[in-house]
Write a protein that holds these residues in place. Structure first.
Motif, PDB file in Angstrom:
ATOM      1  N   HIS A   6      -3.424   0.098   9.828  1.00 45.74           N
ATOM      2  CA  HIS A   6      -2.013  -0.241   9.637  1.00 45.74           C
ATOM      3  C   HIS A   6      -1.417   0.688   8.576  1.00 45.74           C
ATOM      4  CE1 HIS A   6       1.016  -3.580   8.207  1.00 45.74           C
ATOM      5  NE2 HIS A   6       1.634  -2.570   8.809  1.00 45.74           N
ATOM      6  N   LEU A   7      -0.422   1.453   8.990  1.00 44.20           N
ATOM      7  CA  LEU A   7       0.302   2.296   8.046  1.00 44.20           C
ATOM      8  C   LEU A   7       1.789   2.108   8.244  1.00 44.20           C
ATOM      9  CD1 LEU A   7       0.517   5.830   9.460  1.00 44.20           C
ATOM     10  CD2 LEU A   7      -1.406   4.435  10.195  1.00 44.20           C
ATOM     11  N   VAL A 207       1.144  -6.445   3.797  1.00 44.26           N
ATOM     12  CA  VAL A 207       2.114  -5.354   3.701  1.00 44.26           C
ATOM     13  C   VAL A 207       1.370  -4.028   3.585  1.00 44.26           C
ATOM     14  CG1 VAL A 207       4.137  -4.491   2.474  1.00 44.26           C
ATOM     15  CG2 VAL A 207       3.638  -6.951   2.478  1.00 44.26           C
ATOM     16  N   ALA A 208       1.687  -3.101   4.486  1.00 47.30           N
ATOM     17  CA  ALA A 208       1.058  -1.782   4.451  1.00 47.30           C
ATOM     18  C   ALA A 208       1.667  -0.942   3.339  1.00 47.30           C
ATOM     19  CB  ALA A 208       1.230  -1.060   5.780  1.00 47.30           C
ATOM     20  N   LEU A 233      -3.497   3.390   3.448  1.00 50.13           N
ATOM     21  CA  LEU A 233      -3.360   2.615   4.680  1.00 50.13           C
ATOM     22  C   LEU A 233      -4.173   1.341   4.540  1.00 50.13           C
ATOM     23  CD1 LEU A 233      -6.228   2.953   6.459  1.00 50.13           C
ATOM     24  CD2 LEU A 233      -5.324   5.225   6.762  1.00 50.13           C
ATOM     25  N   ALA A 234      -4.044   0.462   5.515  1.00 50.35           N
ATOM     26  CA  ALA A 234      -4.805  -0.788   5.542  1.00 50.35           C
ATOM     27  C   ALA A 234      -5.644  -0.838   6.812  1.00 50.35           C
ATOM     28  CB  ALA A 234      -3.867  -1.988   5.491  1.00 50.35           C
ATOM     29  N   PHE A 235      -6.817  -1.449   6.708  1.00 49.70           N
ATOM     30  CA  PHE A 235      -7.613  -1.801   7.875  1.00 49.70           C
ATOM     31  C   PHE A 235      -7.629  -3.329   7.969  1.00 49.70           C
ATOM     32  CE2 PHE A 235      -9.863   2.328   7.004  1.00 49.70           C
ATOM     33  CZ  PHE A 235      -9.544   2.949   8.211  1.00 49.70           C
ATOM     34  N   HIS A 236      -7.212  -3.867   9.117  1.00 51.37           N
ATOM     35  CA  HIS A 236      -7.263  -5.304   9.367  1.00 51.37           C
ATOM     36  C   HIS A 236      -8.407  -5.579  10.340  1.00 51.37           C
ATOM     37  CE1 HIS A 236      -3.421  -5.544   7.384  1.00 51.37           C
ATOM     38  NE2 HIS A 236      -2.805  -4.864   8.336  1.00 51.37           N
ATOM     39  N   VAL A 237      -9.291  -6.482   9.965  1.00 48.90           N
ATOM     40  CA  VAL A 237     -10.423  -6.852  10.807  1.00 48.90           C
ATOM     41  C   VAL A 237     -10.257  -8.314  11.212  1.00 48.90           C
ATOM     42  CG1 VAL A 237     -12.929  -7.008  10.986  1.00 48.90           C
ATOM     43  CG2 VAL A 237     -11.888  -5.211   9.572  1.00 48.90           C
ATOM     44  N   LEU A 244      -8.510 -13.088   9.570  1.00 41.98           N
ATOM     45  CA  LEU A 244      -8.162 -11.684   9.339  1.00 41.98           C
ATOM     46  C   LEU A 244      -8.565 -11.276   7.921  1.00 41.98           C
ATOM     47  CD1 LEU A 244      -6.693  -9.487  11.066  1.00 41.98           C
ATOM     48  CD2 LEU A 244      -4.694  -9.911   9.634  1.00 41.98           C
ATOM     49  N   THR A 245      -9.298 -10.171   7.812  1.00 41.69           N
ATOM     50  CA  THR A 245      -9.682  -9.603   6.524  1.00 41.69           C
ATOM     51  C   THR A 245      -9.071  -8.212   6.417  1.00 41.69           C
ATOM     52  OG1 THR A 245     -11.782 -10.803   6.564  1.00 41.69           O
ATOM     53  CG2 THR A 245     -11.621  -8.942   5.044  1.00 41.69           C
ATOM     54  N   THR A 246      -8.490  -7.906   5.268  1.00 39.71           N
ATOM     55  CA  THR A 246      -7.792  -6.631   5.091  1.00 39.71           C
ATOM     56  C   THR A 246      -8.455  -5.804   3.997  1.00 39.71           C
ATOM     57  OG1 THR A 246      -5.683  -7.538   5.841  1.00 39.71           O
ATOM     58  CG2 THR A 246      -5.590  -5.550   4.499  1.00 39.71           C
ATOM     59  N   HIS A 247      -8.636  -4.518   4.297  1.00 37.97           N
ATOM     60  CA  HIS A 247      -9.172  -3.546   3.344  1.00 37.97           C
ATOM     61  C   HIS A 247      -8.142  -2.428   3.188  1.00 37.97           C
ATOM     62  CE1 HIS A 247     -13.318  -5.210   3.886  1.00 37.97           C
ATOM     63  NE2 HIS A 247     -12.829  -5.513   5.075  1.00 37.97           N
ATOM     64  N   TYR A 248      -7.824  -2.064   1.953  1.00 35.25           N
ATOM     65  CA  TYR A 248      -6.891  -0.968   1.701  1.00 35.25           C
ATOM     66  C   TYR A 248      -7.659   0.292   1.329  1.00 35.25           C
ATOM     67  CZ  TYR A 248      -3.080  -4.347   1.817  1.00 35.25           C
ATOM     68  OH  TYR A 248      -2.177  -5.303   2.217  1.00 35.25           O
TER      69      TYR A 248
END
Length: 252
Positions: A6-7, A207-208, A233-237, A244-248
């Protein structure tokens, strides 16, 4: 398990220090090259608005070139985008001022990309027609399948004054629709040029970061925006429990 990059806010065409727009394009290309070089696949790349800086056809031709990827790329407009050339150049459709809303059915999840822009303004609003469209698509999809709802403007304050003044308004109407559809797992947005996480209508709001620049908090001082930070950017898993888990990630 589904993984989405996600960007947001690439602003192609933005002139910074009289560079002719080269800086914005270079940063967006840097992020896309990083994603294309990943050893594993992504289910999609989401870009939540402000693809162009002025909304010109030439800028959208650049967008099409820069966002070309081995991964599926899903987009929605932001306040700097213009619907007519966006449709014509990026979607191959006849020019129209109607909101640009799209449903993408990925394996195991529906991704609904909404147009929260108001032509000629910087704040956001989901039109009644867009909310009706969202309500209908959420009701007609596979009810066991989770859904992600994406748009440009956050529907809540992020405590960044320059962004909060031009956030998405009319959010009570959106909350009513979302509460009718428990399969929605999260809301994804951009606009703020800073990575952030909060909640709205009992759902995560993720929020990206902005690719072209970074907005800073009042406690960080300065003028509220910096061009010195690297793009992010973000990675949503999304797992089998619809969690949902998010990594930036910083892209250097």
């Amino acid at each position: 398990m589904l993984t989405i990059a996600h960007l947001s806010d690439i602003h192609l065409g933005q002139v910074h220090r009289r560079d002719g727009g080269k800086r914005a394009r270079r940063r967006a290309e840097q992020v896309m090259a990083y994603l294309d070089a990943l050893p594993g696949p992504l289910d999609a790349v989401l870009v939540t608005g402000d693809l162009a800086d002025h909304g010109s056809p030439e800028e959208y031709r650049q967008v099409a070139e820069v966002l070309a990827s081995r991964h599926p790329v899903l987009t929605c407009p932001g306040n700097h985008d213009v619907r007519e050339p966006y449709r014509e150049v990026l979607l191959g459709e006849a020019p129209s001022t109607d909101p640009v809303n799209r449903l993408h059915r990925l394996p195991g999840v529906d991704v609904l990309m909404l147009d929260s822009s108001i032509p000629g303004q910087h704040d956001g609003l989901l039109a009644d027609a867009t909310l009706d469209w969202l309500d209908d698509r959420l009701a007609s999809g596979e009810q066991e399948s989770p859904a992600l709802v994406a748009f440009h403007h956050p529907p809540v304050e992020l405590h960044v004054p320059s962004v909060d003044r031009i956030r998405q308004y009319g959010e009570v109407r959106l909350a009513r629709v979302l509460r009718r559809h428990p399969r929605v797992a999260a809301l994804l947005c951009g606009h703020s040029h800073t990575p952030a996480a909060t909640t709205f209508a009992g759902l995560p709001v993720l929020v990206a970061p902005g690719v072209v620049s970074t907005t800073t908090l009042p406690c960080e001082g300065g003028r509220g925006i910096t061009f010195d930070h690297p793009p992010m950017l973000a990675f949503h898993v999304l797992d089998g429990d619809s969690r949902l888990t998010t990594h930036y990630r910083i892209v250097i």
